[in-house]
Write a protein that holds these residues in place. Sequence first.
Motif, short mmCIF file in Angstrom:
data_model
loop_
_atom_site.label_atom_id
_atom_site.label_comp_id
_atom_site.label_asym_id
_atom_site.label_seq_id
_atom_site.Cartn_x
_atom_site.Cartn_y
_atom_site.Cartn_z
N VAL A 101 8.32 19.39 15.66
CA VAL A 101 9.76 19.99 15.29
C VAL A 101 10.78 20.44 16.64
O VAL A 101 10.30 21.23 16.84
CB VAL A 101 10.85 20.37 13.80
CG1 VAL A 101 12.11 20.83 14.15
CG2 VAL A 101 9.76 20.10 13.34
N THR A 102 11.71 19.43 17.66
CA THR A 102 12.26 20.95 18.80
C THR A 102 13.47 21.31 17.95
O THR A 102 13.95 21.34 17.17
CB THR A 102 12.89 19.50 19.05
OG1 THR A 102 14.23 18.83 18.89
CG2 THR A 102 12.01 18.41 20.02
N ASN A 103 13.80 22.27 19.31
CA ASN A 103 15.17 23.22 18.96
C ASN A 103 16.08 22.50 18.64
O ASN A 103 17.40 23.06 17.42
CB ASN A 103 15.31 24.44 20.75
CG ASN A 103 14.38 24.62 20.19
OD1 ASN A 103 13.29 24.95 19.74
ND2 ASN A 103 14.54 25.06 21.89
N ALA A 106 15.72 21.14 15.04
CA ALA A 106 15.71 22.13 13.90
C ALA A 106 17.09 23.04 13.34
O ALA A 106 17.44 23.16 12.49
CB ALA A 106 14.91 23.51 14.76
N GLU A 107 17.75 22.24 14.91
CA GLU A 107 19.08 23.48 14.09
C GLU A 107 20.13 22.28 13.52
O GLU A 107 20.29 22.97 12.55
CB GLU A 107 20.10 23.67 15.46
CG GLU A 107 21.38 24.08 15.64
CD GLU A 107 22.23 24.31 16.75
OE1 GLU A 107 22.65 24.31 17.06
OE2 GLU A 107 21.16 24.14 17.76
N TYR A 108 19.88 21.31 13.71
CA TYR A 108 20.45 20.32 12.97
C TYR A 108 20.52 19.94 11.51
O TYR A 108 20.76 19.79 10.44
CB TYR A 108 20.95 18.83 13.37
CG TYR A 108 21.41 17.52 12.95
CD1 TYR A 108 22.97 17.59 13.12
CD2 TYR A 108 20.91 16.70 12.00
CE1 TYR A 108 23.68 16.19 13.19
CE2 TYR A 108 21.78 16.09 11.38
CZ TYR A 108 23.21 16.24 12.12
OH TYR A 108 24.23 15.40 11.69
N TYR A 109 18.84 20.28 11.09
CA TYR A 109 18.34 20.19 9.80
C TYR A 109 17.81 21.49 8.93
O TYR A 109 16.90 21.28 8.24
CB TYR A 109 17.03 19.29 9.93
CG TYR A 109 17.82 17.92 10.08
CD1 TYR A 109 18.57 17.02 8.95
CD2 TYR A 109 17.43 16.99 11.17
CE1 TYR A 109 18.77 15.61 9.12
CE2 TYR A 109 18.10 15.56 10.81
CZ TYR A 109 18.43 14.88 10.40
OH TYR A 109 18.95 13.74 10.94
N GLU A 110 18.35 22.54 9.54
CA GLU A 110 17.79 23.71 9.38
C GLU A 110 16.06 23.44 9.30
O GLU A 110 15.94 24.49 7.85
CB GLU A 110 18.31 24.42 8.49
CG GLU A 110 20.04 23.71 8.35
CD GLU A 110 21.14 24.83 7.19
OE1 GLU A 110 19.68 24.99 5.91
OE2 GLU A 110 21.50 24.97 7.11
N LEU A 111 15.54 23.19 9.77
CA LEU A 111 13.92 23.68 10.37
C LEU A 111 14.05 24.83 11.48
O LEU A 111 14.69 25.11 11.88
CB LEU A 111 13.61 22.21 10.44
CG LEU A 111 14.15 20.81 9.79
CD1 LEU A 111 13.07 19.27 10.39
CD2 LEU A 111 13.55 20.78 8.59
N GLU A 121 4.81 13.89 5.84
CA GLU A 121 4.94 15.34 4.91
C GLU A 121 6.47 15.11 5.15
O GLU A 121 7.52 16.51 5.11
CB GLU A 121 4.25 15.37 6.13
CG GLU A 121 3.29 15.46 5.47
CD GLU A 121 2.07 16.64 6.93
OE1 GLU A 121 1.47 16.62 5.95
OE2 GLU A 121 2.80 16.90 7.55
N LEU A 122 7.72 14.56 5.84
CA LEU A 122 9.15 14.50 6.58
C LEU A 122 9.88 14.97 5.70
O LEU A 122 10.12 14.39 4.22
CB LEU A 122 9.60 13.35 7.76
CG LEU A 122 9.37 13.20 8.59
CD1 LEU A 122 9.28 11.76 8.86
CD2 LEU A 122 9.53 14.01 9.97
N PRO A 123 10.85 15.94 5.90
CA PRO A 123 11.18 15.84 5.03
C PRO A 123 12.44 15.06 4.38
O PRO A 123 12.78 14.27 5.38
CB PRO A 123 12.93 17.10 5.18
CG PRO A 123 11.61 18.01 6.25
CD PRO A 123 10.81 17.16 6.87
N TYR A 124 13.23 14.82 3.20
CA TYR A 124 14.30 13.63 2.60
C TYR A 124 14.57 13.58 3.97
O TYR A 124 15.09 11.84 4.13
CB TYR A 124 14.39 13.66 1.26
CG TYR A 124 15.31 12.18 1.24
CD1 TYR A 124 14.79 10.86 0.37
CD2 TYR A 124 16.49 12.54 0.76
CE1 TYR A 124 15.36 9.85 0.07
CE2 TYR A 124 17.51 11.16 0.44
CZ TYR A 124 16.84 10.83 0.10
OH TYR A 124 17.18 9.25 -0.04
N GLU A 125 15.61 14.24 4.04
CA GLU A 125 17.41 13.86 5.07
C GLU A 125 16.36 13.20 5.96
O GLU A 125 17.04 12.50 7.18
CB GLU A 125 18.21 14.99 4.70
CG GLU A 125 17.56 16.50 5.98
CD GLU A 125 16.67 16.95 4.77
OE1 GLU A 125 16.74 18.40 5.20
OE2 GLU A 125 16.47 16.73 4.05
#
Length: 204
Positions: A101-103, A106-111, A121-125
Amino acid sequence: DEDTPHYEKIFWDRNIQRPLSWDSDNENDFLDSVFTKSTTTKIVLVDIESCMKSPHLSEADRMFFRGLAEDYPGKRWSVIDGGNRVSCNRSFINNDISYKVTNELAEYYELQPGDQFLYDELPYEVKEAYQSSEMMVEIHTSISRSRYQKLFLRINSGLSPNDHEKLNASCTPQASFSRDLWDKLEDKVVLPKNKTARCRFNTT
């Protein structure tokens, strides 16, 4: 749709293609562009099945593509440009490589930046974003052997083709003789150590 390119039916014609060259950083950068829907470079394929049947090609051309079909059974699309991207997507979907996950993502999907996920393993969205991403694909359905072999030289991502690739893109009698000779002697050649001989997609 059987006419939509499927990863498992795409092949690398070893007569013209260079070995895959991406490292993990290249793969992660590309996957990031897929997630953020910012891919820009098209993938170029040749539909071998259509070329075999094309009434606009000579019998010699159709025989050439029938030969490719025999060399790569079960395959349909020869990748001319975009081999690393196709391989990266296929490896990711098969859970052979992971995405870091890049910055920005991470910011867009709250990761958490730096977290790593296999495809399953990816979150659904995030998986939804990947599956809905589109890539530009150019498919040639009626192309002569000469144009097929030269197409790679014109659009090989700006990289200089090696001598073997130049030879295979040539249709001269001398080049044909050299290829036939190599085919006969390939198994008998002993190479020095550390040397090598240079000789929206459907995901379901």
